[in-house]
Design a protein around this motif. Sequence first.
Motif, mmCIF file in Angstrom:
data_model
loop_
_atom_site.group_PDB
_atom_site.id
_atom_site.type_symbol
_atom_site.label_atom_id
_atom_site.label_comp_id
_atom_site.label_asym_id
_atom_site.label_seq_id
_atom_site.Cartn_x
_atom_site.Cartn_y
_atom_site.Cartn_z
ATOM 1 N N ARG A 1 37.949 37.102 32.754
ATOM 2 C CA ARG A 1 38.313 38.526 32.765
ATOM 3 C C ARG A 1 38.440 39.020 34.197
ATOM 4 O O ARG A 1 37.525 38.832 34.999
ATOM 5 N N ILE A 2 39.559 39.642 34.465
ATOM 6 C CA ILE A 2 39.769 40.184 35.807
ATOM 7 C C ILE A 2 40.253 41.627 35.732
ATOM 8 O O ILE A 2 40.732 42.095 34.692
ATOM 9 N N GLU B 1 39.821 41.908 41.203
ATOM 10 C CA GLU B 1 38.471 41.346 41.089
ATOM 11 C C GLU B 1 38.307 40.505 39.845
ATOM 12 O O GLU B 1 38.850 40.825 38.793
ATOM 13 N N ILE B 2 37.526 39.462 39.990
ATOM 14 C CA ILE B 2 37.115 38.720 38.812
ATOM 15 C C ILE B 2 35.803 39.333 38.327
ATOM 16 O O ILE B 2 34.926 39.680 39.111
ATOM 17 N N GLU B 3 35.717 39.526 37.014
ATOM 18 C CA GLU B 3 34.558 40.179 36.410
ATOM 19 C C GLU B 3 33.589 39.163 35.807
ATOM 20 O O GLU B 3 32.406 39.183 36.064
ATOM 21 N N SER B 4 34.134 38.330 34.945
ATOM 22 C CA SER B 4 33.287 37.366 34.248
ATOM 23 C C SER B 4 34.132 36.229 33.704
ATOM 24 O O SER B 4 35.358 36.305 33.695
#
Lengths: 218, 116
Positions: B30-31, B103-106
């Motif tokens: 997820r990004i 951004e990368i989230e998870s």
Amino acid sequence: MEVRVVKDILEANEVIARENRRLFEQEGLYVLNLMGAPGTGKTTLLERTIELLKDRWRVGVLEGDIATTRDSERIASHGVPVVQINTGGACHLDGNMVRGGLGALDLRGLQVLFVENVGNLVCPAEFNIGEDDKAMILSVTEGDDKPLKYPLMFQVSSLLLLNKIDLLPYVDFDVERFKEYARRVNPQIEIIEVSCKTGQGLSDWVKWLESRIAQKVK
Amino acid sequence: MHETAIAQSLLEIVKEQALLYGAKKVTRIRIKVGALSGVVPEALQFAFEVLSRGGVAEGARLEIEEVPSRIRCEDCGVFEGTPFLVCPNCGKLAELLSGRELEIESMEIEDGGEGS
Ligand SMILES: Nc1nc2c(ncn2[C@@H]2O[C@H](COP(=O)(O)OP(=O)(O)OP(=O)(O)O)[C@@H](O)[C@H]2O)c(=O)[nH]1
Ligand SMILES: [Mg+2]
Ligand SMILES: [Zn+2]
């Protein structure tokens, strides 16, 4: 299993850009990242600028180019050190490519380093290379609506050069409207109108540049 | 345009994190992509698909959350979806609250051991 990461995707580039920047600080070198669409006049501007500066400052150039050495040859003919960075197809320079290019340049002798980015109105805006300033060129043949269509590069640049104003009589380009659009996108941007052909406006550009250089180079 | 470079940087982070967690496979990432980041989600999807082949993230689903731009004018308040950094109401310079994210989230991994 879900794992949280939360990282800036461009972090790796930022790290290298900061390292480049530290190196430039150490060497007391002013670095300008020059961006703009293909054919807007980046190399021509650098050629004229080198002639105007080279008696007072020691200038070097990094040339970003997708594949050829044409621009480097043009710069080299003015008797300043130039290093060609072939991006291997990439549409922009990043911190790492610039670091690679620096290895081939003797920084200790230099005070000013110009980096000609790859001709592109979009991608170079996203990648810091460790520069002191980003400047962009747009020529009057490209259309006065460009700030609205490609806002990012206008937003990250501290200086906007409007080039080829010698061609204004032949194109539909409303300079006032263009400036209004550019300031709408970036209220702090400085705008200088130039013609690399007639030399008009180049003294204003050199004045801007030398005030920036003087702040950095002791 | 430069989505290839973005996808490459993303995959490097994913690879590094997968290694950290001892993951054999990454199934979902997820990004967040801001509206002002200059990145086209479809182009990023495509670049990711091509570049992830043969690696730990091959076949992973890339979930892109698009973050709208938000700016705050100290006189007129917050505006969403404006592409510029000036207040659409009074024209004053506004503060950017969001919209430049990349951004990368998870990520969702398989065969992960106890990571730190
Ligand atoms: N009329 C006119 N032509 C110009 C001016 N500045 C540059 N040119 C011409 O525009 C063309 C492109 O200039 P370059 O300096 O090669 O452009 P560039 O931005 O370096 O191009 P790329 O490196 O390919 O992205 C050349 O033919 C120049 O002579 C100007 O002020 N007026
Ligand atoms: Mg050129
Ligand atoms: Zn306002």
